[in-house]
Every structure is written in C-alpha cells, then in structure tokens.
Design a protein around this motif. Structure first.
Motif, PDB file in Angstrom:
ATOM      1  N   PRO A  85       0.825  -1.213   0.000  1.00 17.94           N
ATOM      2  CA  PRO A  85       0.000   0.000   0.000  1.00 17.94           C
ATOM      3  C   PRO A  85       0.856   1.259   0.000  1.00 17.94           C
ATOM      4  O   PRO A  85       1.943   1.296   0.592  1.00 17.94           O
ATOM      5  N   ASP A  89      -2.244   4.961  -3.891  1.00 22.62           N
ATOM      6  CA  ASP A  89      -3.480   4.174  -3.979  1.00 22.62           C
ATOM      7  C   ASP A  89      -4.732   5.030  -3.836  1.00 22.62           C
ATOM      8  O   ASP A  89      -5.807   4.649  -4.288  1.00 22.62           O
ATOM      9  N   ASP A  90      -4.609   6.185  -3.217  1.00 17.51           N
ATOM     10  CA  ASP A  90      -5.753   7.061  -2.963  1.00 17.51           C
ATOM     11  C   ASP A  90      -6.000   8.065  -4.083  1.00 17.51           C
ATOM     12  O   ASP A  90      -6.924   8.881  -3.980  1.00 17.51           O
ATOM     13  N   PRO A 121      -1.220   4.861 -10.670  1.00 21.11           N
ATOM     14  CA  PRO A 121      -0.985   3.710  -9.781  1.00 21.11           C
ATOM     15  C   PRO A 121      -1.820   2.508 -10.170  1.00 21.11           C
ATOM     16  O   PRO A 121      -2.815   2.607 -10.801  1.00 21.11           O
TER      17      PRO A 121
END
Length: 121
Positions: A85, A89-90, A121
C-alpha cells in the motif's frame, strides 16, 4: 496526514489549454482553490487524466509515497508502492519529481517549478 505530506488542497479547474504546450498529449490545467488565494498551473498527460472546466481535483504534495512517511530509500518512482500500500493508492493520477526553482512574483506571489514524471498507480 503524516509529516511527509507537505501540502493538500482541493482546487477547481478554471481553464484547460492544450494549445499552449509544445508536447503532444499534454493538457495544461489552471486550478484555483476555494479561498481564491492559490492558483496552480499543472501539466498533465491528457491520455491518463482528462479534466473539464468546473471539475474539482484534490492535490497533495508529499515527500514520499510511503504511508508511514519513511523515505523511499533510493527506490525509483516506478518501484515505490508496487506490491504494498502507498499514498498513490488514494489518487487517480500521480506525479513524481523534484522542485528545481523558486521564483518570487509581484507582491506576495511565489512561483514553484517542479519537474515531474507522471504515472497512474
């Protein structure tokens, strides 16, 4: 937010201009924050990110993509967050680069120039 996150703001796209750039697939966005005190010009890969006037975008400037704020330890930007992570990822669109110049503008304006590579991503 970790200490690695230097600046976060929501902007409204006020202008898009593909004709002003000398590169194919580059769209220059003019962004204005809600309070109207920060304007940003951002060049993006128009094949990876399409924005229209009036849309809102979230911008985060961070010194690392690691969630714990640790340095990337010499990893290339393509390797950071692969298989684990990360901050990327956001977000739908991520640029990775370096600040290469600060220029003072008129009054209280400051221009920050960043050389960035983009990836999704």
């Amino acid at each position: 937010m970790s200490d690695a996150n230097l600046y976060s703001e929501t902007f409204k796209v006020t202008e898009t201009d593909a004709a002003d750039t000398k590169y194919d697939r580059v769209l220059r966005l003019t962004l204005l924050n809600d309070s109207g005190d920060t304007e940003m010009k951002l060049d993006v890969n128009s094949e990876l990110l399409q924005c229209n006037i009036g849309e809102r975008v979230q911008v985060l400037l961070s010194s690392t993509l690691s969630l714990d704020g640790s340095k990337d330890d010499g990893k290339g930007w393509r390797d950071v967050g692969r298989g684990e992570p990360s901050v990327a990822d956001d977000y739908d669109y991520v640029c990775h680069g370096k600040v290469y110049r600060f220029d003072e503008g008129k009054g209280d304006k400051l221009y920050v120039k960043i050389n960035a590579k983009d990836f999704v991503p």
